[in-house]
Design an enzyme around this catalytic site. Structure first.
Site, PDB file in Angstrom:
ATOM      1  N   GLY A  10       0.809  -1.216   0.000  1.00 66.02           N
ATOM      2  CA  GLY A  10       0.000   0.000   0.000  1.00 66.02           C
ATOM      3  C   GLY A  10       0.837   1.257   0.000  1.00 66.02           C
ATOM      4  N   SER A  12      -0.230   4.537   0.374  1.00 67.16           N
ATOM      5  CA  SER A  12      -0.794   5.753   0.936  1.00 67.16           C
ATOM      6  C   SER A  12       0.061   6.217   2.115  1.00 67.16           C
ATOM      7  CB  SER A  12      -2.248   5.530   1.348  1.00 67.16           C
ATOM      8  OG  SER A  12      -2.877   6.764   1.629  1.00 67.16           O
ATOM      9  N   HIS A  13      -0.554   6.866   3.087  1.00 64.40           N
ATOM     10  CA  HIS A  13       0.216   7.520   4.145  1.00 64.40           C
ATOM     11  C   HIS A  13       1.089   6.541   4.931  1.00 64.40           C
ATOM     12  CE1 HIS A  13      -2.093  11.159   3.420  1.00 64.40           C
ATOM     13  NE2 HIS A  13      -3.181  10.407   3.421  1.00 64.40           N
ATOM     14  N   SER A  45      -6.863  11.468  -1.292  1.00 65.94           N
ATOM     15  CA  SER A  45      -8.298  11.726  -1.417  1.00 65.94           C
ATOM     16  C   SER A  45      -8.742  12.885  -0.538  1.00 65.94           C
ATOM     17  CB  SER A  45      -9.087  10.464  -1.071  1.00 65.94           C
ATOM     18  OG  SER A  45      -8.928   9.489  -2.086  1.00 65.94           O
ATOM     19  N   CYS A  46      -8.012  13.141   0.563  1.00 65.50           N
ATOM     20  CA  CYS A  46      -8.368  14.259   1.428  1.00 65.50           C
ATOM     21  C   CYS A  46      -8.125  15.601   0.748  1.00 65.50           C
ATOM     22  CB  CYS A  46      -7.610  14.192   2.754  1.00 65.50           C
ATOM     23  SG  CYS A  46      -5.837  13.987   2.582  1.00 65.50           S
ATOM     24  N   SER A 114      -0.298  -1.959   4.860  1.00 68.11           N
ATOM     25  CA  SER A 114      -0.965  -0.656   4.900  1.00 68.11           C
ATOM     26  C   SER A 114      -1.981  -0.643   3.762  1.00 68.11           C
ATOM     27  CB  SER A 114       0.059   0.474   4.748  1.00 68.11           C
ATOM     28  OG  SER A 114      -0.558   1.734   4.871  1.00 68.11           O
ATOM     29  N   GLY A 116      -5.204  -0.223   3.577  1.00 72.60           N
ATOM     30  CA  GLY A 116      -6.201   0.824   3.472  1.00 72.60           C
ATOM     31  C   GLY A 116      -7.632   0.339   3.380  1.00 72.60           C
ATOM     32  N   ARG A 136     -13.554   8.611  -4.043  1.00 67.29           N
ATOM     33  CA  ARG A 136     -12.254   8.264  -3.474  1.00 67.29           C
ATOM     34  C   ARG A 136     -11.311   7.862  -4.603  1.00 67.29           C
ATOM     35  NH1 ARG A 136     -11.003   7.135   1.908  1.00 67.29           N
ATOM     36  NH2 ARG A 136      -9.010   6.120   2.217  1.00 67.29           N
ATOM     37  N   ILE A 164     -16.506  13.636   3.635  1.00 68.38           N
ATOM     38  CA  ILE A 164     -16.368  13.521   2.186  1.00 68.38           C
ATOM     39  C   ILE A 164     -17.647  13.970   1.493  1.00 68.38           C
ATOM     40  CG2 ILE A 164     -16.032  11.878   0.300  1.00 68.38           C
ATOM     41  CD1 ILE A 164     -14.221  10.280   2.170  1.00 68.38           C
ATOM     42  N   GLY A 247     -19.342   5.973   3.739  1.00 67.48           N
ATOM     43  CA  GLY A 247     -18.424   5.171   4.549  1.00 67.48           C
ATOM     44  C   GLY A 247     -17.479   4.302   3.740  1.00 67.48           C
ATOM     45  N   ALA A 301      -9.853   6.346  10.786  1.00 70.01           N
ATOM     46  CA  ALA A 301      -9.243   6.396   9.453  1.00 70.01           C
ATOM     47  C   ALA A 301      -8.731   7.798   9.158  1.00 70.01           C
ATOM     48  CB  ALA A 301     -10.259   5.957   8.400  1.00 70.01           C
ATOM     49  N   ARG A 307       0.434   7.556   9.865  1.00 68.64           N
ATOM     50  CA  ARG A 307       1.847   7.971   9.905  1.00 68.64           C
ATOM     51  C   ARG A 307       2.460   7.709  11.283  1.00 68.64           C
ATOM     52  NH1 ARG A 307       3.819  10.168   5.445  1.00 68.64           N
ATOM     53  NH2 ARG A 307       2.315  10.772   3.849  1.00 68.64           N
TER      54      ARG A 307
END
Length: 459
Positions: A10, A12-13, A45-46, A114, A116, A136, A164, A247, A301, A307
């Site tokens: 994964g 992502s973060h 996505s944030c 990770s 997700g 997303r 979101i 969700g 989440a 992190r």
């Protein structure tokens, strides 16, 4: 000497932070391979709302990192590579390459999961119709952006009034669309804030032209190839586009029968973030994070959580028994809703009840600055909510809200929760005063003093 093989699943973060920590601590002594199932590495996505509202440099910049950010010869970042299985006895992972549909096994000494989450599609007929979207990831972001600018899309429904969903609703309303925001619960943002603040925001959404429908039971999406309406239990809503923001679920189906999961699919870890498999760790959204105020594990989440977990795992990666357990997280977030800004930290009434934690709440409203400063010069109203243990007065959560950006005060609340301060300590905490910014007692001081039943401070 052979290098230690570390595999990360994964990008992502949690995956990104794992690489940073591994390089910082172990340098060339580790061989790092990161697998990302998607084509695009580390889309944030944030940051989607900022992209939709043209507030970013480019969609391709809305990411944690690019593969080329890690030119080190011992770092290998492979996108379009889906890890499909962990082979515990051989200490390998099975990986399918999307480019040629071939599978291969890769050995690991240490494995960091990770993986997700993925967005939920509602379990109703019609989710496969054209113009029924999820919110997303890179591909969905570019599709949604195109619909913002499509004049044939006039009526938009957003399902899910969490962060979101609110972001999607606001972006489409600013683009001139008619927007309906639906949620199955009784108020928007109801899992993040108590009613005193959601009442303010619900009215603000309505004042800005968004129709808010709560307690909405959606039965189907209807239409001929393309979505034309949402059928609820009591009406049909005509739509040209549906955004589902209802969700997420843990991306852990591939781990069933190998890694211990709970009944909702979250990865189970011990106090050291280790799974049931030797040398296999898990971080990020697919796990349950230890909540400091709840004193138990909960789904939290957030990038900040992933992190911190990744940093901890790598710090203790080569200790047979880690020198200390993971200290846990508070869980803090912030959001703008048109002209309002809020930050929330720790528990609220909803999350406390879900965790079985008894809390007391106190709500406070006042002006940001001394009363001699008129509203036209920026002396706006501020709302603060505190949640604390009714017996010990330990602060367990809080939120701040205003049309002036005071979200940095959410970080003060987060630190208060993390350090287990009491309401009494917050009531006396030493903050700066300058009438251009604050009051002689800070707003957080005053909120805590009111929670203790003290005489109101008048100036």
């Amino acid at each position: 000497m052979e290098k230690t093989q570390v595999i990360i699943v994964g990008a992502s973060h949690g995956g990104h932070q794992s690489i940073l920590e591994l390089l910082s601590r172990y340098g060339e002594d580790v061989e790092i391979t990161l697998f990302e199932s998607g084509d695009y590495v580390s889309f944030m996505s944030c940051g989607m709302e900022l992209y939709l509202e043209d507030q970013v440099t480019d969609v391709n910049d809305v990411r944690n990192f690019r593969p080329e950010n890690f030119p080190q010869p011992n770092v290998h970042i492979l996108n379009n590579h889906e890890v499909t299985a962990i082979n515990e006895e051989k200490k390998t992972v099975t990986v399918r390459s999307a480019s040629d549909d071939q599978t291969k096994e890769y050995p690991y000494d240490k494995l960091i999961l990770s993986s997700g989450v993925t967005p939920n599609a509602l379990p109703v007929p019609g989710t496969d119709l054209e113009n029924v979207y999820l919110m997303r990831g890179y591909n969905w972001a570019t599709k949604i952006k195109a619909k913002l600018e499509d004049p044939s899309v006039k009526n938009v429904a957003v399902i899910g009034a969490g962060y979101i969903g609110i972001e999607a609703a606001e972006a489409f309303r600013k683009a001139g669309k008619e927007v309906t925001l639906l949620d199955v619960i009784d108020r928007p943002l109801g899992t993040y804030l108590d009613s005193e603040m959601t009442d303010i925001l619900a009215k603000h959404l309505s004042d800005n032209g968004i129709e808010v429908m709560t307690n909405a039971k959606i039965e189907a999406f209807t239409g001929d190839e393309k979505v034309e309406a949402i059928k609820t239990s009591d009406q049909e809503i005509p739509v040209d586009l549906v955004i589902q923001a209802a969700g997420v679920k843990a991306n852990t189906e591939w781990l069933k029968g190998t890694v211990d999961l709970d009944d909702r699919g979250w990865i189970q870890t011990n106090e050291y973030l280790q799974t049931n498999l030797p040398d296999v760790y898990a971080v990020g959204d697919a796990t349950l994070a230890y909540s400091i105020p709840a004193r138990k594990k909960m789904p939290i989440a957030l990038a900040t959580v992933a992190r911190r977990e990744a940093r901890y795992v790598v710090q203790h990666l080569f200790e047979k028994i880690p020198s200390k357990p993971f200290g846990g997280v508070v869980g803090s977030s912030a959001l703008s809703v048109f002209d309002y800004h809020f930050a929330a930290s720790g528990l609220n009434s909803f999350t406390a009840a879900k965790a079985g934690v008894e809390i007391r709440s106190a709500y406070y409203e006042d002006t940001l600055r001394p009363k001699y400063v008129p509203e036209k010069h920026g002396n706006t109203k501020v709302s603060i909510q505190l949640f604390f243990d009714p017996m010990t007065h330990q602060i367990l959560g809080g939120a701040v809200l205003s049309d002036y950006d005071i979200t940095a005060q959410g970080n003060v609340l987060a630190l208060a929760v993390q350090k287990k301060l009491t309401v009494e300590e917050l009531a006396e905490a030493d903050f700066f005063f300058q009438p251009g910014f604050d009051r002689q007692w800070s707003m957080l001081n005053l909120a805590a003093q009111q929670a203790l039943g003290e005489e109101p401070f008048v100036e």
